[in-house]
Design a protein around this motif. Sequence first.
Motif, mmCIF file in Angstrom:
data_model
loop_
_atom_site.group_PDB
_atom_site.id
_atom_site.type_symbol
_atom_site.label_atom_id
_atom_site.label_comp_id
_atom_site.label_asym_id
_atom_site.label_seq_id
_atom_site.Cartn_x
_atom_site.Cartn_y
_atom_site.Cartn_z
ATOM 1 N N ASP A 17 0.857 -1.195 0.000
ATOM 2 C CA ASP A 17 0.000 0.000 0.000
ATOM 3 C C ASP A 17 0.886 1.236 0.000
ATOM 4 O O ASP A 17 1.447 1.594 1.036
ATOM 5 N N SER A 61 -4.060 11.033 4.769
ATOM 6 C CA SER A 61 -5.232 10.931 5.642
ATOM 7 C C SER A 61 -6.313 10.081 4.993
ATOM 8 O O SER A 61 -7.045 9.353 5.663
ATOM 9 N N LEU A 80 -5.655 7.601 2.622
ATOM 10 C CA LEU A 80 -5.233 6.250 2.252
ATOM 11 C C LEU A 80 -4.392 5.533 3.304
ATOM 12 O O LEU A 80 -4.203 4.330 3.214
ATOM 13 N N ASN A 81 -3.844 6.257 4.284
ATOM 14 C CA ASN A 81 -2.984 5.620 5.283
ATOM 15 C C ASN A 81 -2.007 4.654 4.639
ATOM 16 O O ASN A 81 -1.961 3.464 4.966
ATOM 17 N N GLU A 88 1.639 2.867 3.449
ATOM 18 C CA GLU A 88 2.898 2.538 4.110
ATOM 19 C C GLU A 88 3.937 3.611 3.804
ATOM 20 O O GLU A 88 4.721 3.981 4.675
ATOM 21 N N ARG A 122 8.218 17.955 5.165
ATOM 22 C CA ARG A 122 7.962 17.000 6.242
ATOM 23 C C ARG A 122 7.292 17.679 7.428
ATOM 24 O O ARG A 122 6.380 17.109 8.044
ATOM 25 N N VAL A 129 -1.307 16.130 8.619
ATOM 26 C CA VAL A 129 -1.859 14.775 8.500
ATOM 27 C C VAL A 129 -2.659 14.448 9.763
ATOM 28 O O VAL A 129 -2.380 14.971 10.842
ATOM 29 N N PHE A 130 -3.684 13.607 9.631
ATOM 30 C CA PHE A 130 -4.500 13.263 10.788
ATOM 31 C C PHE A 130 -3.620 12.569 11.835
ATOM 32 O O PHE A 130 -2.780 11.757 11.505
ATOM 33 N N HIS A 131 -3.857 12.923 13.098
ATOM 34 C CA HIS A 131 -2.881 12.588 14.133
ATOM 35 C C HIS A 131 -2.613 11.094 14.287
ATOM 36 O O HIS A 131 -1.505 10.698 14.595
ATOM 37 N N ASN A 132 -3.627 10.244 14.075
ATOM 38 C CA ASN A 132 -3.358 8.813 14.280
ATOM 39 C C ASN A 132 -2.481 8.208 13.180
ATOM 40 O O ASN A 132 -1.983 7.097 13.323
ATOM 41 N N SER A 175 3.586 7.306 11.015
ATOM 42 C CA SER A 175 3.546 5.953 10.460
ATOM 43 C C SER A 175 3.737 5.931 8.944
ATOM 44 O O SER A 175 3.894 4.865 8.369
ATOM 45 N N VAL A 176 3.686 7.064 8.298
ATOM 46 C CA VAL A 176 3.867 7.091 6.843
ATOM 47 C C VAL A 176 5.313 7.455 6.516
ATOM 48 O O VAL A 176 5.798 8.510 6.932
ATOM 49 N N ARG A 177 5.979 6.588 5.797
ATOM 50 C CA ARG A 177 7.331 6.908 5.370
ATOM 51 C C ARG A 177 7.275 7.753 4.109
ATOM 52 O O ARG A 177 6.487 7.479 3.203
ATOM 53 N N ILE A 178 8.104 8.787 4.045
ATOM 54 C CA ILE A 178 8.214 9.570 2.818
ATOM 55 C C ILE A 178 9.611 9.347 2.272
ATOM 56 O O ILE A 178 10.608 9.575 2.948
ATOM 57 N N LEU A 179 9.651 8.841 1.051
ATOM 58 C CA LEU A 179 10.907 8.390 0.470
ATOM 59 C C LEU A 179 11.156 9.100 -0.854
ATOM 60 O O LEU A 179 10.215 9.474 -1.553
#
Lengths: 333, 333, 333, 333
Positions: free
Chosen positions: C140, C260, C262-263, C265, C285, C292-295, C299-303
């Motif tokens: 994902d 927010s 698609l959450n 990876e 960043r 981004v929504f706090h939860n 957790s999302v890596r930006i590469l």
Amino acid sequence: MENINEIDKIKTRVVGIDIREARTTYAVVNIRGEILGQDHFCTSDYPDITSYVTELCDRVQAMIEEYGGYETVRSVGISVPSGNYLTGCIEHAANLQWKGIIPLAAMLQDRLGLAVALANDAHITALGEKAFGSAHGMKDFVVVSISHGGVGSCIFTNGLPHLGVNGFAGEVGHTCVEVGGRQCGCGRRGCLETYISDRGLIMTAEQMIAESHEPTLLSELEELTPRTIIECCDKGDRVAINTMAEVGRMLGIGLANYASLLNPEAIILTGDMMQAGKWLLKPMRQSFDAHVFHNIRGSVRILVSILKEGERDVLGASALAWDVKEYSLFKDS
Amino acid sequence: MENINEIDKIKTRVVGIDIREARTTYAVVNIRGEILGQDHFCTSDYPDITSYVTELCDRVQAMIEEYGGYETVRSVGISVPSGNYLTGCIEHAANLQWKGIIPLAAMLQDRLGLAVALANDAHITALGEKAFGSAHGMKDFVVVSISHGGVGSCIFTNGLPHLGVNGFAGEVGHTCVEVGGRQCGCGRRGCLETYISDRGLIMTAEQMIAESHEPTLLSELEELTPRTIIECCDKGDRVAINTMAEVGRMLGIGLANYASLLNPEAIILTGDMMQAGKWLLKPMRQSFDAHVFHNIRGSVRILVSILKEGERDVLGASALAWDVKEYSLFKDS
Amino acid sequence: MENINEIDKIKTRVVGIDIREARTTYAVVNIRGEILGQDHFCTSDYPDITSYVTELCDRVQAMIEEYGGYETVRSVGISVPSGNYLTGCIEHAANLQWKGIIPLAAMLQDRLGLAVALANDAHITALGEKAFGSAHGMKDFVVVSISHGGVGSCIFTNGLPHLGVNGFAGEVGHTCVEVGGRQCGCGRRGCLETYISDRGLIMTAEQMIAESHEPTLLSELEELTPRTIIECCDKGDRVAINTMAEVGRMLGIGLANYASLLNPEAIILTGDMMQAGKWLLKPMRQSFDAHVFHNIRGSVRILVSILKEGERDVLGASALAWDVKEYSLFKDS
Amino acid sequence: MENINEIDKIKTRVVGIDIREARTTYAVVNIRGEILGQDHFCTSDYPDITSYVTELCDRVQAMIEEYGGYETVRSVGISVPSGNYLTGCIEHAANLQWKGIIPLAAMLQDRLGLAVALANDAHITALGEKAFGSAHGMKDFVVVSISHGGVGSCIFTNGLPHLGVNGFAGEVGHTCVEVGGRQCGCGRRGCLETYISDRGLIMTAEQMIAESHEPTLLSELEELTPRTIIECCDKGDRVAINTMAEVGRMLGIGLANYASLLNPEAIILTGDMMQAGKWLLKPMRQSFDAHVFHNIRGSVRILVSILKEGERDVLGASALAWDVKEYSLFKDS
């Protein structure tokens, strides 16, 4: 809601059609599998495919008009022997009067102005079991249908039908269980079908009668059929019981091979022969347990369909209708 | 069939539970989405989660006994705000009295001896729409639920829910549509939710009243609520109509962004605000068409849920129950 | 093995083609993504599509002959702006000289006698990243490509590209982040693209120069381009750095909205603007984390893509070639 | 790029481990299947699983350090007989010295601080063929591995491994092809394995020698092995050739059954016996064509693996490593 016409409308019904050698059944079915209307006519009255399609479409259109009209009907699903889902064609059906390759889905789509999907009877039976029957909620299972003509089956993996690269998967009836065994109509020897189809049952009965030293009701029958043989079982006839047990034993081997390859959650059985009940199923289960690979034993459920014979394939065809992309010549107004 | 007990039995019912801030509804539902029995109790009477679970399990067990017993019930599905399908937990629910992380699925599975699955309300609503509602037969769609608390949504791609890598996908209410816009309860500015939730509607109404030079029924209302605002629309009040149109405009932008990213077959709307009908939906559609990327315009259907408010989430929870692997402490005899 | 010709042979190579406004690159690539041969020619030399196809096929055929011949080549994959995977056509490409709908996949399949698949550049870039780059092993994720023309993106869910019901998903550049904001070439206002594309960067630079009270190297440049602006950043120019930071801020908002919904990876970024490095990525960043929504935060890596610019899309096109069903006019001998 | 550390880093390597009765091979492999480093040690030197795990982890850690360190290694994949992907355990391996259920994936994950996935050898072989071998680009295929111990296989449907509900699918070696046939080590009779494994080949050779009226080189051999029998075939020995043909005939029946059920795009064969080449494969193909259901005949490709024996399973294990979710005790700095 009065204002719902400000936005798009939803269609809540489909048509399911079950084409068999003798009879064609068609129905309007809603989302929840309620059959709103159902009727049938004689397939064999129409040896010409064009006149058959005309009759079928006239009848389906009349039924659509009766049950809410085209605005409420989304699409059409068809069950037909030798139907290929991938091409939408009937392909060389052995048991139908129309020969060669018949693009039935396209023919109906043209006439009806609705999206049409088509699949073979084993595929449709499995869809029916998944949508409304014993396979509801399962992702990996096999449905095996034993009928007069032979033995069909359909595999589901990961929640989807596994049709194979050409749409021909599931030919369990033509897996070899006995090298050099009984001659099959397909030209090969030892096919599972020669032991467990209606014809296989009768052949086994004839062998049993010939080899038996005890008297048997079977030899007094006018005609050996699954029904008459089952009746003899119910009367306690030893030879009849042994006959059915032998068929069960071979069925158990065939299903064990299936299970050893696929490790399914369940195998679901349909067809008139299931009426034999314990005479068939008990020896089948024993043979299955004896032949399936040991780490799978005990984990495969074997189930008999809970759907009514007269409804299963119309319901399965309705499930297929939902699977096809909506398309309509009839604009929403 | 008398002999069916020779082979495995099939269970044809599940339990669907819909937990909301005020009320918990639970029902026994069969394969076809028929609600055989349904009842409810007051969620907020049980501030302690343990006593809540006890009450819920007692009630569910009693209902199971009443409708066929454990031999007929396959599993349990739960809809709950902030429910995470991947963990089976309620996670920091803002609107429930139980705080922190609560392993509700595990707690119920222990007590009931049945497989239990749990998901958040938006996910469940989408499952309900797919199984029994407007999304039946669709593979790529979005369900957006507008409620008092906020705006939830759930995405389906390729026939399956897209939950995201942590189960948090679908936060359309917290996408930014106006850099530096209205303050949101989440701490950020310009979230879609601040414009289209019930609270957003009321704030827009207050602004409209303050800025309006014409008299309006809205200023005479005891309380501004979606219901009272809609009533003013129905009476032809210009300011009320403009208020709802402005909410529709913002909703249209939010849905257009969604559609430009996902190109879904349909967006399905649920929630009390849908009662506004044309006052909301017509300007929403205009705004949607104006803001969606041009190659998608005209191809996305926007639908309002056809399921009854009181049944949708119990049905959706029942659909989730079918999705979980069967497990039972109660042996088939 | 000498006897391998007793059974079927396997083909271990494909052709990958990357069509851009100025240049067409084509290569023979093996299973492991090794480029065995690669060449290119000038796209714009062929304003007529028929002569373009002739030139392309002549060149591809010559390269196939050079690298093992037709017996070793399985299929062809094409990257092209506005390419639609579902239809195999280029559809109204804004930046190519061939207008309307062009059935390029069919045209090449006819000439080459090989299976041909085609997709737009964002889809191909994502395939390349999945097969050989930063997304390898992910199910994902989102790939966002920022280029001169605009901003493209492609979503993967559950390991598969989510193309949308018409193949148009991923138009993140045309999501609205500022109601009534900058005018976009698409006719709408406030599209993300107007802030973060090359053109958006330059417009922001111009605004910053106009509003700035301090001297800036930017005002001395002959031409404002991403490259020259980045050079000014590297020299420590405050206005240039602020310009890039503002673009990063808007990019962060756009990616936060994406995340927010698609959450995913990971979000993987490609395009020349990535050369800005920390000047762009650090403020991006920060903005992402703020919006981004706090939860989901953390957790999302930006590469940033690890593939070479000159190879990524030829490799991605080769990955697409493997995805299409094999077909060949050339019989195995 | 100097600024890449502003955003997340990507790991481009995995560890692949191939555990066999005699030898354990381990390697560091990159995204494209390049083996950067490879080594092995003697499995049977460690009859105690704890000391085996210690040795393996020490060696893997040393190799990781040598090839870029933990920052570059994403995860670990393991091929092991009787490995169950769903549980991460070795489960009652007949041919390994460690008995019972061994949670090997968890043991390695604890020690190495990396995500670890494990699968049985047939599954891994199929993954290797899909990632880097004959099945690359295929969605529906079967890989059949014939080895000393027996016959394993793995099914792919719709691009994904079909492991079955308990992870035990693919037991083609234990499908019954001859009711009441040869005694199998599993306790049943007529299993395919008794005819086509190395042991089956030798038994067939012994029967052929006993029944033969002509002189044969086979009877002069010190030891009957696949290798020595193949050598006799190559020398033109009639009995050896007939022996291999008989094994090919039975293999053809087993594969035909597989194909009739699954209608795969291809069946890929691996194992030392493939060295027999035409002596095995030609009669196999004839038998396959004679036994497969007629509508499938001609559409199933039968391929021999193109990967090197010494690399296939290390590569397959590396492909599995990419399939598992990333997890690391070692923080990105």
